[in-house]
Motif scaffolding. Structure first.
Motif, PDB file in Angstrom:
ATOM      1  N   ARG A 175       8.254 -52.419 -80.687  1.00 14.81           N
ATOM      2  CA  ARG A 175       9.058 -51.484 -79.885  1.00 14.81           C
ATOM      3  C   ARG A 175       8.358 -50.130 -79.893  1.00 14.81           C
ATOM      4  N   PHE A 176       8.343 -49.467 -78.734  1.00 12.65           N
ATOM      5  CA  PHE A 176       7.686 -48.165 -78.628  1.00 12.65           C
ATOM      6  C   PHE A 176       8.572 -47.204 -77.848  1.00 12.65           C
ATOM      7  N   LYS A 177       8.856 -46.047 -78.467  1.00 11.27           N
ATOM      8  CA  LYS A 177       9.606 -44.972 -77.820  1.00 11.27           C
ATOM      9  C   LYS A 177       8.722 -43.737 -77.777  1.00 11.27           C
ATOM     10  N   ARG A 204       7.521 -40.050 -77.755  1.00 14.39           N
ATOM     11  CA  ARG A 204       8.016 -38.779 -78.277  1.00 14.39           C
ATOM     12  C   ARG A 204       7.096 -37.667 -77.806  1.00 14.39           C
ATOM     13  N   VAL A 215       9.670 -52.768 -75.149  1.00 11.83           N
ATOM     14  CA  VAL A 215       9.617 -53.885 -76.091  1.00 11.83           C
ATOM     15  C   VAL A 215       8.578 -54.893 -75.600  1.00 11.83           C
ATOM     16  N   GLU A 271      12.561 -53.306 -71.356  1.00 13.17           N
ATOM     17  CA  GLU A 271      13.041 -51.978 -71.736  1.00 13.17           C
ATOM     18  C   GLU A 271      14.378 -52.089 -72.449  1.00 13.17           C
ATOM     19  N   GLU A 272      14.542 -51.303 -73.478  1.00 19.61           N
ATOM     20  CA  GLU A 272      15.833 -51.146 -74.145  1.00 19.61           C
ATOM     21  C   GLU A 272      16.348 -49.748 -73.857  1.00 19.61           C
ATOM     22  N   SER A 273      17.615 -49.654 -73.473  1.00 26.57           N
ATOM     23  CA  SER A 273      18.225 -48.348 -73.221  1.00 26.57           C
ATOM     24  C   SER A 273      19.677 -48.396 -73.651  1.00 26.57           C
ATOM     25  N   TRP A 283      13.090 -41.734 -70.761  1.00 32.99           N
ATOM     26  CA  TRP A 283      12.308 -42.967 -70.778  1.00 32.99           C
ATOM     27  C   TRP A 283      12.875 -43.925 -71.816  1.00 32.99           C
ATOM     28  N   PRO A 284      12.890 -45.215 -71.527  1.00 35.81           N
ATOM     29  CA  PRO A 284      13.498 -46.178 -72.435  1.00 35.81           C
ATOM     30  C   PRO A 284      12.567 -46.522 -73.603  1.00 35.81           C
ATOM     31  N   THR A 285      13.077 -47.366 -74.490  1.00 35.97           N
ATOM     32  CA  THR A 285      12.242 -47.960 -75.529  1.00 35.97           C
ATOM     33  C   THR A 285      11.599 -49.218 -74.949  1.00 35.97           C
TER      34      THR A 285
END
Length: 344
Positions: A173-175, A177, A153, A110-112, A149-151
């Motif tokens: 990467r998925f965010k 929406r 990876v 996760e990227e945040s 919710w994070p991005t």
């Protein structure tokens, strides 16, 4: 007892796997079909490995087995998905799915946004997905905190024993929406449960036909257009008044959606459905014009009534990508009959 241990209930027939520990000496276990139930620790008994092997049926947590194909077959080269499956009306579980005929070594994280330190990365899971298998993560993602919710990876490789083409590693990467995430509920492949999913490798195949192991097809040559220097210079020197533009009407900062305000001469023979459509159309047009004209906020007066119009407006606002937040506006003036929308 640890997460992942198999247990059974003392006073019932259910058995499952420990998914997390809860306050008050409670333990959450996952039984068949993915259902999770809270149970007192004193009501659970661990299942020994020998007992599990001899007496219990094979579970979804058993080691994956590979079966060598008896004859060459057409390969499924696409089908890596992130899927969110609802556990109840509040939480989702995250699954990584490999619906291809390739083995897929992967890492998922996760990227945040960190506090004053830019983007932070947190590793969640790594492993090897065999063809036509899936891996469920332990984390539960709450519907109420969807905007937080994070991005996600995902990094992965492709492997098949024997002779095969070399494929480019996957990095996606998925965010999520709200405007697109909740549009379609599907039956998630391999898992065969209803949920929301995104395909991670759709662009990879299209971008490089050689990666798929299939021959590249001939493409039509693109038509080229020659721009003459004098034409380019004339276009650059053209005055702004000569350029066509789109005029956007800036709406009032307060828009009254009452029927008598929208139709001051009476509603004639319009049905209730026609009147509701008129209110929603006016709302959509005013909101989009407010966004296009750079307004910071706009207020909609919808009245109290049965609350149907207010509910529908809030439903649409919650999914709009350009809405920062919304709230009941000027309660001392409108009561609960108006909503103020703050635009991003």
């Amino acid at each position: 007892m640890n997460i992942g241990d198999r247990v059974r209930l003392l006073r019932a027939k259910e058995q499952g796997v420990i998914s997390r520990f809860l306050p008050g000496d409670m333990i959450e276990i996952e039984i068949e079909d993915g259902f999770r139930i809270p149970v007192m620790r004193s009501e659970l008994v661990p299942v020994s490995p020998l007992e599990s092997e001899r007496l219990l049926k094979t579970s979804a947590y058993a080691p994956q087995k590979t079966v060598a194909p008896s004859a060459p077959a057409i390969l499924a080269n696409q089908g890596i998905y992130l899927a969110f499956v609802p556990v109840n009306d509040r939480e989702y579980t995250l699954h990584l799915i490999n619906n291809t005929d390739w083995e897929f070594p992967y890492t998922l994280g996760e990227e945040s946004a960190g506090v004053g330190s830019g983007v932070q990365f947190r590793g969640l899971h790594s492993g090897l997905l065999k063809p036509k298998t899936q891996q469920k993560m332990n984390d539960l993602y709450q519907h109420a905190k969807f905007e937080e919710w994070p991005t996600f990876v995902v990094q992965g490789l492709w492997f098949r024993a024997g002779k095969s083409s070399l494929r480019t590693p996957l990095l996606k990467r998925f965010k999520a929406r709200a405007a697109t995430f909740f549009k379609n509920k599907v039956t998630v492949p391999v898992l065969n449960q209803t949920g929301f999913q995104t395909q991670l490798d759709a662009e990879a195949i299209n971008a490089n036909p050689a990666d798929s192991g299939q021959p590249a097809t001939a493409t039509k040559p693109q038509k080229t257009t020659t721009i003459q220097p004098e034409d380019l210079k004339a276009e650059m020197l053209k005055s702004k008044s000569e350029l066509g533009g789109i005029s956007v009407e800036r709406p009032s900062s307060v828009v009254d959606l009452h029927i008598d305000a929208l139709l001051p001469n009476g509603s004639d023979k319009r049905t209730p459905a026609d009147l509701l459509t008129l209110q929603l159309t006016t709302f959509e047009k005013s909101l989009e014009n407010a966004i296009a004209s750079g307004m910071h906020d706009i207020t909609f007066i919808h009245g109290v009534g049965s609350g149907a119009l207010r509910t529908e407006l809030h439903k649409r606002l919650s999914k709009h990508p350009n809405v920062k937040f919304y709230e009941d506006a000027q309660k001392q003036k409108f009561g609960y009959g108006a909503t103020k929308v703050t635009i991003k």
